[in-house]
Every structure is written in C-alpha cells, then in structure tokens.
Design a protein around this motif. Structure first.
Motif, PDB file in Angstrom:
ATOM      1  N   ASN A  26       4.926  94.216 -18.899  1.00 52.20           N
ATOM      2  CA  ASN A  26       6.236  93.669 -18.125  1.00 52.20           C
ATOM      3  C   ASN A  26       5.784  92.077 -16.995  1.00 52.20           C
ATOM      4  OD1 ASN A  26       7.603  95.543 -19.722  1.00 52.20           O
ATOM      5  ND2 ASN A  26       7.496  97.125 -18.086  1.00 52.20           N
ATOM      6  N   ILE A  27       5.250  92.572 -16.049  1.00 45.26           N
ATOM      7  CA  ILE A  27       5.325  91.249 -15.002  1.00 45.26           C
ATOM      8  C   ILE A  27       4.487  90.177 -15.658  1.00 45.26           C
ATOM      9  CG2 ILE A  27       3.713  90.899 -12.711  1.00 45.26           C
ATOM     10  CD1 ILE A  27       4.739  93.385 -11.898  1.00 45.26           C
ATOM     11  N   PRO A  28       3.039  90.444 -17.051  1.00 42.56           N
ATOM     12  CA  PRO A  28       2.495  89.421 -16.753  1.00 42.56           C
ATOM     13  C   PRO A  28       3.357  88.041 -17.703  1.00 42.56           C
ATOM     14  CG  PRO A  28       0.947  91.082 -17.138  1.00 42.56           C
ATOM     15  CD  PRO A  28       2.526  91.957 -16.848  1.00 42.56           C
ATOM     16  N   TYR A  29       4.467  89.131 -19.116  1.00 41.11           N
ATOM     17  CA  TYR A  29       5.254  88.541 -19.672  1.00 41.11           C
ATOM     18  C   TYR A  29       6.361  87.571 -19.054  1.00 41.11           C
ATOM     19  CZ  TYR A  29       1.722  90.236 -24.059  1.00 41.11           C
ATOM     20  OH  TYR A  29       0.648  90.051 -24.738  1.00 41.11           O
ATOM     21  N   LEU A  30       7.005  88.279 -18.562  1.00 40.34           N
ATOM     22  CA  LEU A  30       8.077  87.689 -17.409  1.00 40.34           C
ATOM     23  C   LEU A  30       7.698  86.555 -17.294  1.00 40.34           C
ATOM     24  CD1 LEU A  30       9.504  90.934 -16.112  1.00 40.34           C
ATOM     25  CD2 LEU A  30      10.118  89.605 -18.433  1.00 40.34           C
TER      26      LEU A  30
END
Length: 1048
Positions: A657-661
């Motif tokens: 979630n954090i990498p792609y956001l």
C-alpha cells in the motif's frame, strides 16, 4: 454428416407438419429474437434517403447477420434435407418462399448457395433435381426462434425480465484442461476444419482484397451458408461478409471446408480446442479481431505524422508507433480522451453510455522523431487565468484587440498586463506574436520557475534481522548494490562522477544509521533503540555525495552479511519502521528522494487493517495509519520502493500500500533462489535507480466550464478534490484516468478543452510546470460520438475505474456493471446510429469499437475481478497495482497479449531478416497454435514460449540443444543464444521484448500437454479461462442478445 438413425416416412411427415406449424409466420404475433448464429459483416443501405441526407456522413457499421435453425430439429434436417435459397434482404417475399419450401420438401433447413446445391446434388443422389433448375435466389422466411440458447427452456424464463442476466462464469473445479483435449462428441464434424487442411490451410482472405475462383454471390444482402453440426444440440456456423458498394466479398470460411466429412477430435492439426468452442455454436474465427484492427491502424499511420490540432481526426491507436506533431492540441501520448467528439447535450451523452474522460500521462516520452517540448521561463511566459488558475493555452480567446482574453475553463475575462500586451490581427483574432510564444500555439509546453529546492537523494535500507541473516541472500544483494553505485559513480565510463547524495541504514527491531562523512577515517554506526518516537542523533554525514563516500559505503556493504543475529522478535518487523526512519532522514535534510527497502523478515499485521472483502465477499483496504504515513511521504517527496526478498502469499499484511501510494513499486522474490530470479532482481534494481523520476508533483485538471471532474482513478493518496492530485514521485509510465460530468449543455462552436498541469521538482531540484491542453470538438449528432471513440482508450479507462473500485464494492457487481455499460452502449448505437434498419439477428458494431467486446471480456475475467482458485489475495493486490500504473498501450497489451509465431528452422532465418516482427501477431486463441510450431506469448508481466508436441527434432536442437520433446524441461528457463541463426533470432526477439516491458520477466517454456499449460490458457483471452471466465464468442453472444432485448 451426422450419423443418425433413419426415421420412418410417417414420422418424417408428422415432424414436418409440426415443424411447419411451429415456424409458420402467421402463427407468431410477435417478432421473437433469433439466436445469434450466422453473422455477416457489412453495412446495410439507408432505409430512407431523405433521412439519411439529414444525418452526418454514414459510419462504417459492422453488421453481423445470422440465419437460424431450430435447435430441436437441427441435427435431423441439417443432415437429411436440402436447403432453400434465401437472402436476408428479401423479407417481403418470405411467406411465398416458405410455401415453396414446404411444397418441395417436407422439412426446413438452412439456406444454400447454387454452388453448394450443385455439389450436394453430385454427392447425394436423393437431392431433388428440380431445385437446381432455377439458379436464382428464391426468398424464404427465416423462422422465428426462441432467443434462448439450445440448452435452456424459454418457457421457464420470466418474460418480465428486460434482458438476459449477465453471463455467470462457470468455475472449473477439476483444474485446467489441455488445449487439445479430445472432445466427447469426437465423431461430429467441425465447421471450417478438415483433416487435409490443418495449419497448411489457406488463410482467410484479407478484408477488401479478394480474388476468388468461386462464382460470385449476390451483392445485395447476405447469403446464409449451410451449417455443419458440431454436437447434437449445437452447431458451428459459417459467416460471410455481404458485398458493399465497390467492395469485394469476404468469406471467412473457405468453400472447401463446408463439405468435408466427419473429423475426430484427437488433437490433430486443425482440431478446435474445447476452450475455444462456443456454447451457442459461434465460430470464434469470424468474430471481430483485435489483431486485425491494430494491423489496419499500423498500416494507416506507420511512417506518417499525426498533427494533433483542434480539428484533427481520430488519433492513431496507442499501440501504433507514429510520430506526433503538436498542432495546437496535446499529444495523445500525454492526454488521450475517451471520445474525440463530445455530444453537446448532456442527455445525449447519458443515452450513449460512453464514458467521458481522459487518460493523463503528464511525463510521457516523445518518439525518436519528435521534437522536445518547448521551454519558456516563468517571468517571460504569459500569465494564465487569475480566477481558476489555468495556464495560458491556445484555447484562450482574445478580445478587445488583445487587451483581454476569455478563459474557457471558468468563463471569466482577464486583463493582460501592459508588459505582455501585443495587438491582435482583429478585434477577436490571434496575437501578432502567437507563433513566437509556445503557450499561444502549442498544446504542450514547459515552464521553468526561478526557485530551486534541494536535489533528490538515494536512501538505502537493508533488513538485518535474524531471518534475513539466515536467508543467505544478503551477500548477493549487497554485491548488486555495490556494483550499481560504482556504475553511477563512473557514469558509464566517464571520469566525472554525478552529484548524487546517498544514505544507508539497516534495521531489525532497532534502526542503525551510518555516518558517512568523508572527514571520518571510517564510517560510524548509530543505533536508535527508541523507535516509537524516532529522533535522529546526528544529521551531518547521513546523506553524503556519492563521489565522497563511495569507498565508505562500499566497506559497510561488505560487512553487512557478516552481522551476527542478536535475537529474533517473535512478532516480526513492521514495514513502517524503516519507512519512518528513512522519512525522518529526508525531513531532517529537507530533500526528496527514493527510499529503497530490502526486506526479508515476516511482516506484522497492523492493528487497524480493515478487511471488507477482496476475497469474494471481503476486500483489503489500506489502513488509516498506512494512508497517513503515505501522506507524509507525499508531502516530503519520498518515493518508497520495496524489495520483498521473501515471498509471503499467505498471512500477514500486504506491504504494497505505502509503496504504490507514493509512486513506488513493490517487487516480490522467493529468497532470490535460482539464476533467473537473481537476474530479475538485478534488472529491477537498476531500472528503479536509473528511472527518470520527478518529485513532489502536484497535478491539476481544468475542464470547460460546462463540465466538471467527477472522479480520478489511479494510485495516489485521495485528496479533497478529484481535480487535484499530489504524488511523491512520478515517472513517464504513470497514467491516471479522470472522469468528466456535465453541468450544462456544451457550445458546439467553442468545443471542449481539457488542461492538465503538473508542477514538480526535477532530480536537480529545479521546479517546473508542464502544461498539456487538449481541445475537442462538439457535435449534436450522437453518431459522431461513436465514430470518434477507440476501444483501447475505453479499455484503459474502464480498467482504472473498476480496479480502483474493487476495494469498495463486490466483484460480482463490478462485472455486472461493466457488462451492462457496454450492452447499453451497443443498444444505443443500434437504435440511434445504425444507417438502416437491421434485423434482430444482426450484430452492429461501430468501426473503431470492433475489438471492445474482446477487451471488456478480458477485463471481466481477469484475476482481479474474477479470482481463480490458485491466486492469493496478495498476488491479486499486487496485480491490481501493477496494472493501475500502466499507460494505455501497456494496458492494451496486458489484456490482449502478443502471440507471435517463431521460425521453425534455420532455412526460415536469414542474416538480414532480423528478429520476427511483433506486428505479425496472431489471435489469442488456442486455434492459432499449431502442434508443429513454436509461439511466443508476450505481455507486460509474462513471457511464455509454447512448444508444440510435433516440433521437428532439429528445431529443438537448434533452440534448446536437445532433440527429444519429452526431455525438454518446462517452467522457468534461461535461453542462451546458440551458434545458429534460429537461436540468435529468437533470443534477439526475447531481449527486445524484455527491454520494452515495465518489469523484469522470467521466460516460461510451456510444453503442449504439460501442467504449465494453465499459465498459457490465462493469456489466450479469446478462449475460456481457467478461472471460469467466458470465451469471447459466448460473451459477444450475451452482449448481442441483451442489447437487442433492451430495445424491445
């Protein structure tokens, strides 16, 4: 022919009378919908010349027409009775033809051409000779038949339903079947196939170019061909293309194939795969082909220049390589609209059910023959609208001799400062300096701002927890990082090193920072134990220029694999810990950058992880702490790239979630086992570091004042307005989709303007603003909206919209909504835009939307919307984010991969030929595969090499250095170029396709009949998929049936 027992004459007479009574047109008060069988591709004539003259120029409609036989008596009459001559254009004389057929023979069967009748008479002595006397076509009535498929009972269906229910996928519980598994009805013939043809049969004649020795068929209407049954209750039809004015007749099935004897489905050449068969008897080979549409577009635009202006025609497809020249409107590579002729009335737009939106790629690359974007400095550039903030563009109109300009995005008048005033060539004409300023005559340009921020940095974070140290792969990871840093230091052989600052940290349950100051004799490690409220002990030396610390960081990387495990945390290592540590370093130094995490330890599941049902009835949404941490990274310009070195498909929180956001990527590996996986890691690492990336990007979308931005779909942290998006990092592949809604009717003269502005910092810290303005025309004719749509753009838009909604809504509702949207759109085109009245047995498709059904079906049965039994939630979440980042051409290739035949021997290769051309792709169906050939399937995320069981031994030796098919290994394979032209050509093709893919891919060798063949079946999107998805033919059948019933 089908072998059936001969019935008595009395039984035949009784059946004939009952059949005639059931099919008598006078006994039917309503025109029931015939099932969708024989389809003819063509364009009917205008029904009313006066009405046609009022409408815009006629669209090239693709009409698929069918003649139907009753399923209950099909097997008997198709094999025993002669056929009456029939033409679909002779409907007024249908009753007379019906009486003629009943009088000549006690039965009813398919129409047959005179040529077929002559052949039938020679082969069948019982053929009545009086039918051959008259060679002219006699009209006959197409009997009305139930609209339901043969295996359903119409009496059991509720008549109150407006249309058939959406296609329900039938899940396969016994695993995947072989592509050439023998069918149960092995003694039944297949249409268009014969034992003597196989893969050596004559290919279908190209559209518009036909030279045929058979007698020409009548130019008016369509001629039904006799059907050969493929099962006791289903049939395989033959479809023809009716001749149009000045065009030749296209026949997709050869005349010789119509009269072949029975065949056995034993897996021989030409046998139709069970996964390719249609439940409703449709021949998949004659359906509209996405491969042909792309080939036609390449033939039209390759080697030419497309000028993107306000009055330009429909742009080339996204998959077509074409040079774009800026003629006052943005390039389709940067801004691609879902429709290039917008309906003026909001009611007409709602009626069409076509989405109004745009696909935005602000940093899209330019072609090799295209000019770079013009650049102007902010002080010298004309200011845009002071009311809405839109930048200056050619869509602004000048008034009062250049003293004011009108903003189409807010409708306000703006005064021009006296420093930038120039007169116009009239009261409301162009400024005299319009050709000297890119903001006045270019659809895309870039503004350089005077302020400059800190340059971007590269921060590395390595997991040194006990599981990582025991894994044995840290030595390889640190070695690859050292090699990459040395290559960056030397800058591809030059002596001048780049001015790039680099930092390093390691972590387990604590955080280890490293002081890399060049003034120190050796690096210092700083251990931070209080991770809840992380405070940096020092700031100097955490980020140092690569030219000053290359030796220090190299010494630390050599020592990391030698660390000793001090104790394992039973709760695992939270992925938020290194992200917060890296973010603290960037915030302390006030700079953006890339944070590369190399993680191995098991992930702990967050306390606020919310499950609302991505697995059938539950989906996994990003938790609030994860979104909050991603927002902090966005504000700082920190792009997180996570390299998961241990694959975790079951249990634990998904770490992506954090990498792609933040604009980053998640890479997953299985402890870097094997040479192929290590090679993929090296490629992914190098691409991540060397990718052209901008930081702290702010995107704003302005549209005409009659419209508004109703939604934005992509990977980003949601904001207050859908027209404003903030991302930490942005590269040239990242594409967003925006959806527009009407506020009021549009002005046909002004048209529609869409502007996207991206303000960002380049790697050196220079603030820039890139402006793209797309101008679209408006029309009061609904037909223009369908004429100026492209299937690939609609596919990319629907994909981003549906994939963003999977975290909120049930998957079944999304699949049903997707099918309902396309069905309603085709029904609208059929009712309001068809150039003539067509029968209910005809499928009408707009010219540029011919491949839309196969694209939408591939999207509906993808693993994200229709999960298979072997796909985990983590895999589907990863696939969802990977597809959401793709641009339009990559998305089209993902849902319709490239199927390429490879040469079979050295004689087929020449030194000057080069690798096979990707433009020579085949349809993605098992029928395209020949057991004696080799085929390469290439998609953005997969690369497969299918080897048939009858490939010559010398070909296997030249490619794989083995002559036995059974000893050929399947699965992950690394192909090395051998000392022959065939191997060199194939390896060159694989290297070329791999360089164009957004991710590093492993080559999978799939042998015919092998267990790995299920991986190939998922990419043959026109066939039934292993997860239960419908075939292209069955889905098109349902689209047609439902669209027609919507109009009844």
């Amino acid at each position: 022919m089908v072998n059936l027992s001969t019935a008595s004459q009395s039984t035949m007479d009784a059946a004939a009378k009952q059949l005639a009574h059931n099919f008598n047109p006078q006994t039917h008060t309503t025109n029931t919908l015939p099932s969708f069988q024989h389809l003819n591709l063509g364009s009917p004539a205008h029904a009313d010349p006066q009405e046609a003259s009022k409408s815009p120029p006629p669209q090239r409609n693709y009409v698929y027409q069918s003649n139907i036989t009753s399923p209950s008596c099909h097997a008997y009459w198709a094999s025993q009775e002669p056929a009456a001559y029939c033409s679909s254009s002779n409907a007024p004389h249908a009753n007379a033809a019906h009486q003629h057929t009943q009088g000549s023979n006690p039965g009813r069967s398919h129409g047959m051409s005179p040529l077929h009748s002559h052949e039938r008479q020679q082969s069948d002595p019982s053929f009545p000779p009086h039918l051959l006397a008259n060679q002219e076509l006699r009209p006959c009535e197409h009997p009305p038949v139930s609209p339901y498929p043969p295996h359903l009972d119409a009496s059991k269906a509720s008549p109150a339903l407006p249309c058939l229910p959406p296609y329900r996928e039938q899940h396969v519980f016994n695993g995947a079947q072989s592509l050439y598994q023998p069918s149960m009805s092995s003694s039944l013939p297949l249409t268009g196939q014969c034992p003597s043809q196989g893969h050596h049969s004559r290919p279908p004649t190209e559209y518009r170019h036909v030279n045929r020795a058979a007698p020409p068929l009548p130019p008016a209407g369509s001629l039904p061909l006799p059907a050969v049954p493929s099962s006791p209750i289903q049939q395989q039809p033959q479809w023809t293309l009716p001749a149009r004015n000045g065009e030749a007749l296209y026949e997709a099935v050869s005349q010789e194939a119509l009269h072949q004897g029975p065949q056995v489905l034993d897996g021989s050449d030409g046998a139709q795969s069970p996964s390719s068969e249609s439940r409703y008897g449709l021949d998949p080979k004659i359906l509209p082909s996405a491969v042909r549409v792309m080939a036609e577009d390449r033939a039209e635009w390759e080697g030419k220049i497309y000028v993107s202006g306000p009055d330009s025609s429909l742009p080339p497809l996204a998959t077509t390589c074409c040079n774009i020249e800026d003629g006052g409107s943005a390039s389709p590579q940067a801004v691609r609209s879902t429709m290039y002729s917008v309906p003026c009335e909001a009611q007409a737009a709602r009626l069409s059910r076509l989405p109004l939106g745009a696909l935005l790629s602000p940093l899209a690359r330019h072609g090799p023959g295209e000019r770079p974007l013009p650049i102007c400095s902010e002080p010298e550039c004309l200011k845009g609208c002071g009311e809405c903030g839109a930048s200056m563009c050619p869509a602004m109109s000048w008034q009062d001799c250049g003293q004011r300009f009108y903003c189409p995005f807010c409708g306000k008048l703006n005064d021009v400062p006296w420093q930038h005033y120039q007169p116009t060539t009239g009261v409301a004409g162009l400024r005299v300096d319009w050709d000297q300023r890119p903001e006045l005559h270019k659809g895309s340009y870039e503004i350089i701002h005077p302020n400059k921020a800190e340059a971007a940095v590269l921060l590395l974070a390595l997991d040194v927890s006990p599981p990582a140290l025991r894994g044995g792969h840290l030595d390889f990871v640190t070695q690859q990082i050292r090699m990459l840093l040395y290559s960056l230091h030397r800058q591809e052989g030059t002596t001048e090193p780049p001015d790039l600052r680099v930092g390093l940290l390691t972590y387990d349950s604590r955080v280890h920072l490293y002081d890399l100051s060049p003034t120190l004799s050796r690096p210092h490690m700083l251990v931070v134990t209080e991770t809840d409220d992380l405070q940096l002990p020092v700031r100097e030396g955490l980020l140092v220029s690569l030219k000053d610390c290359v030796d220090s960081i190299d010494s630390v990387l050599q020592l990391i694999p030698l660390f000793t495990a001090e104790g394992e945390d039973p709760h695992g290592v939270p992925i938020e810990l290194p992200i917060r540590a890296g973010l603290a370093v960037l915030q302390a130094m006030s700079c953006p950058g890339k944070l590369l995490l190399f993680h191995t330890a098991p992930l702990t599941e967050g306390e606020h992880t919310h499950f609302s049902g991505f697995l059938g009835s539950n989906k996994q949404k990003p938790s609030e702490p994860a979104v909050s941490l991603a927002s902090e990274c966005v504000n700082q310009g920190c792009g997180v790239h996570l390299f998961m070195l241990s694959q975790q498909d079951v249990g634990g929180a998904w770490p992506g979630n954090i990498p792609y956001l933040t604009g980053g990527v998640l890479y997953v590996y299985n402890h870097l086992q094997g040479e192929m996986e290590r090679q993929c890691f090296s490629t992914d690492l190098r691409r991540t570091v060397e990718a052209e990336t901008v930081y702290k990007a702010q995107l704003r979308v302005h549209v005409s004042k009659e419209l508004r931005v109703s939604g934005c779909y992509g990977l980003f942290v949601p904001g207050d307005k859908p027209s404003q998006v903030a991302v930490a990092t942005l590269d040239w592949r990242t594409t967003l989709a925006v959806e527009l809604a009407y506020l009021r009717d549009l002005d046909e003269e002004r048209g529609v303007a869409i502007q996207v502005t991206a303000t960002y910092s380049d790697p050196a810290g220079q603030r820039r603003t890139r402006v793209h303005t797309l101008t679209l025309r408006c029309s009061r004719h609904l037909l223009d909206a369908f004429r100026h749509c492209q299937a690939q753009a609609l596919l990319a838009f629907y994909c981003k919209k549906m994939y963003c909604a999977v975290l909120e809504r049930p998957l079944q509702d999304l699949r049903g909504e997707l099918q309902a949207e396309v069905t309603a759109s085709l029904a609208c085109y059929r009712k309001h835009c068809s150039s003539a009245c067509v029968s209910t047995g005809q499928l009408v498709l707009p010219q540029h939307l011919r491949p839309l059904p196969v694209y939408i079906n591939s999207l509906r049965k993808s693993e994200v919307l229709l999960p298979g039994r072997r796909s985990s939630v983590h895999q589907r979440l990863q696939l969802r984010c990977q597809v959401l980042r793709m641009d339009t051409p990559t998305t089209a290739t993902h849902f319709y991969p490239l199927l390429l035949p490879l040469p079979r021997c050295v004689e087929d290769c020449s030194d000057a030929a080069g690798p096979p051309d990707p433009a020579d792709g085949l349809r993605c169906t098992a029928d395209s595969l020949d057991q004696g050939g080799l085929y390469l399937v290439s998609g953005p995320l997969a690369l497969l090499l299918w080897v048939g069981s009858h490939v010559p031994p010398h070909t296997l030796v030249q490619l794989f250095n083995t002559s036995c098919f059974s000893s050929l290994p399947s699965g992950e394979t690394k192909m090395s170029a051998l000392d022959n032209s065939l191997s060199i050509r194939v390896c060159s093709l694989i290297d070329m396709l791999s360089s164009q893919a957004p991710y590093a891919r492993k080559l999978w060798v799939v042998k015919q009949g092998d267990g790995c063949e299920e991986a190939l079946q998922r990419h043959l999107v026109e066939d039934k998929s292993p997860n239960g998805g419908a075939s292209y033919a069955d889905f098109l059948y349902h689209l047609h049936i439902n669209s027609v019933k919507l109009l009844q």
